[in-house]
Design a protein around this motif. Sequence first.
Motif, PDB file in Angstrom:
ATOM      1  N   GLY A   1      21.658 -59.762  47.480  1.00  0.00           N
ATOM      2  CA  GLY A   1      20.177 -60.244  47.197  1.00  0.00           C
ATOM      3  C   GLY A   1      19.057 -59.390  48.453  1.00  0.00           C
ATOM      4  N   GLY A   2      20.306 -59.341  49.544  1.00  0.00           N
ATOM      5  CA  GLY A   2      19.014 -58.995  50.795  1.00  0.00           C
ATOM      6  C   GLY A   2      18.181 -57.033  50.313  1.00  0.00           C
TER       7      GLY A   2
ATOM      8  N   LEU B   1      12.966 -61.819  45.207  1.00  0.00           N
ATOM      9  CA  LEU B   1      13.806 -62.826  45.963  1.00  0.00           C
ATOM     10  C   LEU B   1      14.677 -64.107  44.921  1.00  0.00           C
ATOM     11  CD1 LEU B   1      10.622 -64.500  47.299  1.00  0.00           C
ATOM     12  CD2 LEU B   1      12.100 -63.382  48.363  1.00  0.00           C
ATOM     13  N   THR B   2      14.807 -63.923  43.413  1.00  0.00           N
ATOM     14  CA  THR B   2      15.371 -64.752  42.692  1.00  0.00           C
ATOM     15  C   THR B   2      17.330 -64.186  42.554  1.00  0.00           C
ATOM     16  OG1 THR B   2      14.632 -63.827  40.959  1.00  0.00           O
ATOM     17  CG2 THR B   2      14.257 -66.405  41.929  1.00  0.00           C
ATOM     18  N   SER B   3      16.942 -63.128  43.159  1.00  0.00           N
ATOM     19  CA  SER B   3      18.423 -62.226  42.691  1.00  0.00           C
ATOM     20  C   SER B   3      19.353 -62.107  43.842  1.00  0.00           C
ATOM     21  CB  SER B   3      17.731 -60.314  42.617  1.00  0.00           C
ATOM     22  OG  SER B   3      17.730 -60.139  43.580  1.00  0.00           O
ATOM     23  N   GLY B   4      20.547 -61.489  42.845  1.00  0.00           N
ATOM     24  CA  GLY B   4      21.683 -61.507  43.673  1.00  0.00           C
ATOM     25  C   GLY B   4      22.153 -63.377  43.721  1.00  0.00           C
ATOM     26  N   GLY B   5      23.772 -62.544  44.181  1.00  0.00           N
ATOM     27  CA  GLY B   5      24.001 -64.082  44.491  1.00  0.00           C
ATOM     28  C   GLY B   5      24.766 -64.674  45.609  1.00  0.00           C
ATOM     29  N   GLU B   6      25.980 -65.573  45.818  1.00  0.00           N
ATOM     30  CA  GLU B   6      26.327 -66.567  47.325  1.00  0.00           C
ATOM     31  C   GLU B   6      25.551 -64.232  48.461  1.00  0.00           C
ATOM     32  OE1 GLU B   6      26.340 -68.542  49.172  1.00  0.00           O
ATOM     33  OE2 GLU B   6      25.163 -69.138  46.635  1.00  0.00           O
TER      34      GLU B   6
ATOM     35  N   MET C   1      16.293 -57.901  46.817  1.00  0.00           N
ATOM     36  CA  MET C   1      14.581 -57.614  48.082  1.00  0.00           C
ATOM     37  C   MET C   1      14.410 -56.017  49.313  1.00  0.00           C
ATOM     38  SD  MET C   1      12.772 -60.100  48.741  1.00  0.00           S
ATOM     39  CE  MET C   1      11.657 -60.080  48.980  1.00  0.00           C
ATOM     40  N   TYR C   2      14.783 -55.474  50.204  1.00  0.00           N
ATOM     41  CA  TYR C   2      14.709 -54.331  50.294  1.00  0.00           C
ATOM     42  C   TYR C   2      14.071 -53.778  49.179  1.00  0.00           C
ATOM     43  CZ  TYR C   2      15.717 -49.934  52.485  1.00  0.00           C
ATOM     44  OH  TYR C   2      15.617 -48.688  53.511  1.00  0.00           O
TER      45      TYR C   2
ATOM     46  N   GLY D   1      25.283 -61.289  50.353  1.00  0.00           N
ATOM     47  CA  GLY D   1      23.718 -59.975  50.608  1.00  0.00           C
ATOM     48  C   GLY D   1      23.525 -59.424  49.637  1.00  0.00           C
TER      49      GLY D   1
END
Lengths: 105, 842
Positions: B772-773, B763-768, B776-777, B770
Amino acid sequence: MNMKICGPKCSLCCTLISAWGIVQLGIMGILFWVRSPAFIEDLKIDDSIMHPAEVDIHGNAKRYLEAMDDSFHTIALNCWIAALLYIVTLFLSGWQLWVNNRISA
Amino acid sequence: MGSLFRSEEMALCQLFLQSESAYTCVSELGELGLVQFRDLNPDVNAFQRKFVNEVRRCDEMERKLRYLEREIRKDGIPVLDTGENPEAPMPREMIDLEVKFEKLENELKEVNSNAEALKRNYLELTELKHILKKTQVFFDEAMYPPNLPYDQDVYFDDEERVNLLTDSSLHQLKHIGFVAGVILRERIPAFERMLWRACRGNVFLRQAEMDDPLEDPASGEQVYKSVFIIFFQGDHLKMRVKKICEGFRATMYPCPEAPADRREMAMGVKTRLDDLNTVLSQTQDHRHRVLVSAARNIRAWMMKVWKIKSIYHTLNMFNLDVIQNGLIAECWIPVANLEDVQLALRRGTEKSGSLPAILNRLSTHEAPPTFHRTNKFTKAFQTLIDSYGVATYREINPAPYTIITFPFLFAVMFGDVGHGIIMALFGGWMVWREKPLAAKKTDNEIWNIFFGGRYIILLMGLFSMYTGLIYNDIFSKSMNLFGSSWHGVYDESTIEHNKELILDPGNREQYSQTPYPFGLDPMWQLSTNKINFYNSYKMKISIIFGIIHMMFGVILSVWNHRFFDRSMNIYCEFIPQVLFLTCLFVYMVFLVFHKWVWYGALGTVSQSSSCAPSILITFINMVLVKGYQDHEGEDCSPYMFAGQFGIQRFLLIVALLCVPWMLCVKPFLLHRNNKRRQLVTQANGGEGMVEEGGEAAAAAAAAAVTEELHDMGEVMIHQGIHTIEYVLGSVSHTASYLRLWALSLAHAQLSEVLWSMVLQIGLTSGGEGGSGGIVMYLIFAFWAFLTVAILVLMEGLSAFLHTLRLHWVEFQSKFYGGTGYPFVPFAFETILDQAENAVVEQ
């Protein structure tokens, strides 16, 4: 149209996880979008905003609230993107399940 | 009364069957499946029983059918399962079946041996064909040896050369003999070496590999062979070469020298091969047809043979009544089904057209078997109880209560809505697809265990969803359905300067004074002292549930005492047990409830939470009879209600009195009863002394006295053990119920750790963007897999085991005997199932 990539167990597993993922990530996305406080510990807030160096009560509070809103927004979008990827996976693994059924039948 | 409350009433019956109708009657009883026969010839060897010949014939038939089945499976013909249940055939039909099977077996064996001979022939011809083809090359090379040097000087013109060589080669060839054959490729090097050594290099070997593999007729596998030809001169070498070829198991073939002959032979071989091919394919077709026609009926035949065999096994258990030319059987029948058994016997005698069978009820002192009439839902729970011990005959059956208490206690330890949904969906799918899943007979034991317990799993899932709502825990997060009762009132500067802040339940602004309507307030999930609150709550409800469960067990024992006419037990065991449990542990439960109600955030200081005495300390002080000094003017009182000290002392005295009550009263009463009976017998024996031989009566009375003394010793010991077990057990079992708290704490913490260590990363990973999506996957799949593997499967199994232990030990030790033996009726259904499972395992 009849190409088999993974076996029956793998495709069933992937289908079930995809279905679960779509439902759960969809709901989580909605909850993050409406800023549900249950997920407050899952937010990503910069350390400088979380533990500010200077004492500026009103400014710090405002920045913190803005960071919270941004994080909620970002994570909601991430959840929905993952849900979309799981929709694609559901189609792929569902197709594999159908192929495996046809081979074994 | 047919119900799960206690086991069915059983009757020992004697069956008189006429010899002609015995077979059909047993067949009808097998279809009914409600009669358990006793073996009346237990000492008789299997080979000395009456129907041993028939059993042997059945075994033969079974062997033939298994051979047929193997052949059918080898050819890959599907065996239809029509689901029909053929009746056991009459003895006359058995002979027909035997003849049919014999014919089929012989036919199949003949076809198989013919096919083998044909294949061997085919192999020989194929090898010969290859030889003829390859040796052509060798002979050509012999005519024109490739290593003859063609020097400029030694150049002959073609004609001369040919003539020269032809003359000399023909001349040479006249004396050169050869042998052609086929040998396995692996053996060629050793073969060559052997030839070289044995013939001192005077033989010439040429070999060529065959490209296609040949089928070995005996083993059926493909092997690679090579063609060879050996040139030698002289008979001596010829013998040697032949011996070596035989030694290496090379097959030799007669190969004509002249090319024209060879061509003729090749064509002859070709035609013969074609013929053989057609014959082989026709043989295979015939075999296939035979097997297909057999495959249609083979299941029905197998079932008939199994039924016949089981009927003869049962008939072997009967006694032969020579006088009336019949068979006598002894069997256990549930009293409620006596009518059905009579009907079945009448049907059997009608079929065979002889005198009716007689069913005679006997009275006996033997313990009958225990029979619970269950359906597919209650069967699983009954199995759980029976795994510990089958109920004594007509004892109270704990199974119907287990249907609810088992999933409930499991759910108290498992409480999570998310995991409950997963479990309920799995159980629900298995229940929904019951029939097709049951038809698939696998020997995968784990699947069979899960499928057998599908109703248990479904109920456990549903109850876990309920307790998950109460604990407000879904995958370690809480749901806010009704609006939290806690409100934040601190301003920005207070929050800025304090790391932790307390919400005071006494403050009307911070706590709205009306609790969350259903379950725990969602605010607790986010507070740092969550575990303190949960611990207190879960420990107390564990004790409350435990005491209720144990009290229920003790109360159930009343029905056992009343049924078995042991009213003395009610006064000597039940009442002191209940009093002991009530005075100590139900009082503790009362203290828990009183503390919950009396002490709160609002109200006077003496009612505040800081003044609430610890229940555990109060209880310990009660048992140690420790009083408190009354301090004047202090706000907090060590007592929760007025008169507590006096009440506690009274309860303690009553509880302590229960111990000698449990220990001594029953032996004393038994002793008194014995004495009274002894006096009566002595009075009678005294009169008898005058009439009969007095010594015998006196000896009998003396024996009765010593017996009674022995009995008294045993009774005292038994009673002592029982009392100690109960008294100590009630303390240890009460504490044992705290596992409800321990496991639910472990489950909640594991779930939280999994979320914060795995899913939160996603959930907390990734920047602005996609990215992080995608993370998350991937992480969600990993988290989902761990949730199912660790939290549902491992924790579920653990909670299942602990709940089972709570039922078996803490609950059942209060009333359950469990010394019976199960009722195993003679039923074709169970026999066919067992036989099929044995086949599947092979």
